[in-house]
Design a protein around this motif. Structure first.
Motif, short mmCIF file in Angstrom:
data_model
loop_
_atom_site.label_atom_id
_atom_site.label_comp_id
_atom_site.label_asym_id
_atom_site.label_seq_id
_atom_site.Cartn_x
_atom_site.Cartn_y
_atom_site.Cartn_z
N ILE A 102 0.85 -1.21 0.00
CA ILE A 102 0.00 0.00 0.00
C ILE A 102 0.88 1.25 0.00
CG2 ILE A 102 -1.70 1.32 1.34
CD1 ILE A 102 -2.81 -1.38 2.34
N ARG A 103 0.69 2.07 -1.05
CA ARG A 103 1.46 3.31 -1.14
C ARG A 103 0.72 4.45 -0.47
NH1 ARG A 103 2.72 4.66 -6.98
NH2 ARG A 103 0.83 5.91 -7.04
N ASN A 104 -0.59 4.46 -0.67
CA ASN A 104 -1.35 5.60 -0.17
C ASN A 104 -2.79 5.16 0.15
OD1 ASN A 104 -1.73 8.39 0.41
ND2 ASN A 104 -2.96 8.51 -1.47
N LEU A 105 -3.30 5.74 1.20
CA LEU A 105 -4.66 5.42 1.62
C LEU A 105 -5.34 6.75 1.95
CD1 LEU A 105 -5.17 2.51 4.11
CD2 LEU A 105 -6.54 4.57 4.26
N HIS A 106 -6.49 6.96 1.34
CA HIS A 106 -7.09 8.28 1.45
C HIS A 106 -8.61 8.16 1.57
CE1 HIS A 106 -8.28 12.34 0.43
NE2 HIS A 106 -8.86 11.94 -0.67
N ALA A 107 -9.20 8.89 2.50
CA ALA A 107 -10.67 8.87 2.63
C ALA A 107 -11.23 10.21 2.19
CB ALA A 107 -11.07 8.60 4.06
N ARG A 108 -12.37 10.15 1.50
CA ARG A 108 -13.07 11.38 1.11
C ARG A 108 -14.54 11.25 1.48
NH1 ARG A 108 -12.18 8.91 -3.89
NH2 ARG A 108 -10.37 10.21 -4.27
N ARG A 109 -15.19 12.40 1.64
CA ARG A 109 -16.62 12.39 1.92
C ARG A 109 -17.40 12.32 0.62
NH1 ARG A 109 -19.82 17.36 4.77
NH2 ARG A 109 -19.37 18.29 2.76
N VAL A 110 -18.26 11.31 0.50
CA VAL A 110 -19.20 11.24 -0.61
C VAL A 110 -20.61 11.13 0.00
CG1 VAL A 110 -17.55 10.24 -2.25
CG2 VAL A 110 -18.93 8.73 -0.82
N TRP A 111 -21.64 10.94 -0.84
CA TRP A 111 -23.02 11.03 -0.36
C TRP A 111 -23.79 9.78 -0.73
CZ3 TRP A 111 -24.37 15.42 2.44
CH2 TRP A 111 -23.37 16.41 2.49
N ASP A 112 -24.70 9.36 0.17
CA ASP A 112 -25.43 8.12 -0.11
C ASP A 112 -26.83 8.41 -0.65
OD1 ASP A 112 -27.20 8.61 2.00
OD2 ASP A 112 -26.29 7.15 3.36
N SER A 113 -27.61 7.33 -0.83
CA SER A 113 -28.91 7.44 -1.50
C SER A 113 -29.96 8.17 -0.66
CB SER A 113 -29.42 6.04 -1.87
OG SER A 113 -29.44 5.22 -0.73
N ARG A 114 -29.67 8.41 0.60
CA ARG A 114 -30.57 9.24 1.41
C ARG A 114 -30.06 10.68 1.49
NH1 ARG A 114 -32.37 4.38 4.84
NH2 ARG A 114 -30.25 4.23 5.61
N GLY A 115 -29.03 10.97 0.68
CA GLY A 115 -28.48 12.31 0.69
C GLY A 115 -27.66 12.60 1.93
N ARG A 116 -27.13 11.56 2.54
CA ARG A 116 -26.32 11.75 3.75
C ARG A 116 -24.85 11.50 3.44
NH1 ARG A 116 -30.22 8.23 7.59
NH2 ARG A 116 -31.83 9.80 7.89
#
Ligand SMILES: C=C(OP(=O)(O)O)C(=O)O
Ligand SMILES: [Mg+2]
Length: 434
Positions: A6-20
């Protein structure tokens, strides 16, 4: 250093089907392969499942995930960077140890599940194979094309509690292949929609793509489901059977159950008797969480009475937990388990639960959550692990259709195995005829 590290691990905020907001983790390997996965979210959650870490407070209804994102970026990242991504068990164990809590409340079940799934996606990508094939290869399990379980009406926590029962579903064990099962389910979904529209009982679309109903009783929903199956040209109990998720923990505890729509209060015995009538009248072959998660005696009694002719699934009751499944097997509660990766928290724990299920002769149903995204990991899991069944929701919502369409694509590969049809339901299908 290898291409699998593993070179890089990154989390981002995305949105689900309830708009959360939800967590997406992306893992890049030294060789350049990338794996990405998004945490789903439940609405009717078992009390013993891994906890989604949310921010609380007033913003976004307290549902933001900045703490879970930080857990991935600042704690899990340094922990896993440099490790061989193919060591799924080692990666998952390291995260579980770092978390150190029973319900994964320190790092967050959402942080863990997105990362654990991203790792297995990256490993498959580095090996140059689709995820289903990679899963089959590393577990030695025979791939197969699952029997779909498709929602026609939503209720309970997924539709403003407009009816008490949560999922009114169909399965087509008599279909010749997966594509036909989807086609017949689609016809039934459409028939239900037009029937309800005609009766003025169609009030929109529920969280999982079934219709949002406006019925006068829970039984009216069942009657309408049977009518919809018939309107689609099918005979209930032949090719098509009914499957319910009662999600009884949503309206019952301490051995007391209250169906608000029916203005009916019952104890455990009354609840079992009510379900017994429905089983006889409505071509039901599978029931999930017929009793509440705290009603062990009820689950044992229900399984004793119906387990030989019905699939009895533990969802909130077993929360994809191997120890709870082993315990239930010793006591005789349920004969099938829903597999939700985010209930367990990691891929390895889900595989452990599937292994325990196999040892105890429990059937497995890989399942989506009511809050979903374009992530199709569970389509690959259901095939590659030969689970036999897949529960995703329904038509009219693309986060659901993404999974069904992915299975359609996978099923074109002869190595993905055969459509299991009615086999996983065993007696339940044979005896469901009305
Ligand atoms: C999919 C379900 O709903 P949720 O994701 O809300 O738990 C379920 O109860 O089976
Ligand atoms: Mg359920």
């Amino acid at each position: 250093m290898s291409q699998f590290d593993i070179r890089n691990l990154h989390a981002r905020r995305v949105w689900d089907s309830r708009g959360r907001p939800t967590v997406e983790t992306e893992i890049t390997l030294q060789g350049g392969a990338v794996g990405r996965a998004i945490a789903p979210a439940g609405a009717s959650r078992g009390s013993r499942e891994a906890l989604d870490l949310r921010d609380g407070g007033k913003r976004l209804g307290g549902m933001d995930v900045s703490r879970a994102l930080a857990a991935v970026n600042t704690e899990i990242g340094p922990l896993l960077t440099g490790r061989d991504v193919r060591d799924q068990q080692g990666l998952d164990s390291a995260m579980i140890e770092q978390d150190g809590t029973e319900l994964k409340s320190h790092l967050g079940g959402n942080a863990l599940v997105a990362t654990s799934l991203a790792a297995i996606h990256a490993a498959a990508a580095a090996e140059g194979v689709p995820l289903w094939r990679y899963l089959s290869r590393i577990t030695g399990r025979q791939a197969s094309i699952p029997l779909p379980e498709i929602q026609i009406f939503g209720g309970g926590a997924h539709a403003g509690r407009r009816v008490d029962i949560q999922d009114f579903m169909v399965m087509v064990p008599g279909a010749n292949d997966f594509a036909e099962a989807i086609e017949i389910s689609s016809e039934i979904h459409a028939a239900a929609g037009s029937l309800m529209a005609r009766q003025g009982r169609r009030a929109g679309v529920a969280d999982e793509g079934g219709w949002w109903p406006s019925f006068d009783s829970n039984e009216q929903a069942l009657e309408t489901l049977i009518q919809a199956i018939e309107l689609a040209g099918e005979t209930p109990g032949r090719r098509v059977v009914v499957s319910l998720d009662i999600a009884a923990s949503e309206f019952g505890n301490d051995g007391q159950y209250q169906l608000a729509l029916d203005q009916r209060k019952m104890d455990t015995g009354g609840m079992i008797d009510l379900l017994a009538r429905w089983i006889d009248d409505y071509a039901i072959a599978s029931i999930e969480d017929p009793l509440a998660e705290d009603d062990t005696a009820g689950m044992i009694e229900f399984t004793r009475r119906f387990g030989s002719r019905l699939q009895v699934i533990g969802d909130d009751y077993l929360v994809t937990n191997a120890a709870l499944l082993n315990h239930a097997a010793r006591e005789g509660a349920c004969n099938a388990v829903l597999i939700k990766v985010n209930q367990a928290g990691t891929v390895s724990e889900s595989l452990e639960t599937m292994q325990a299920a196999e040892t105890s002769g429990y059937r497995c149903i890989v399942s989506a959550r009511s809050g979903e995204t374009e992530d199709v990991s569970i389509a690959h899991m259901s095939v590659g692990l030969g689970a036999g069944q897949l529960k995703v929701g329904s038509m009219t919502r693309s986060e659901r259709m993404a999974k069904w369409n992915e299975v359609l694509r996978i099923s074109e590969d002869p190595d993905a195995g055969k459509f299991v049809g009615g086999a996983p339901l065993g007696n339940a299908w044979q005896q469901s005829g009305v």
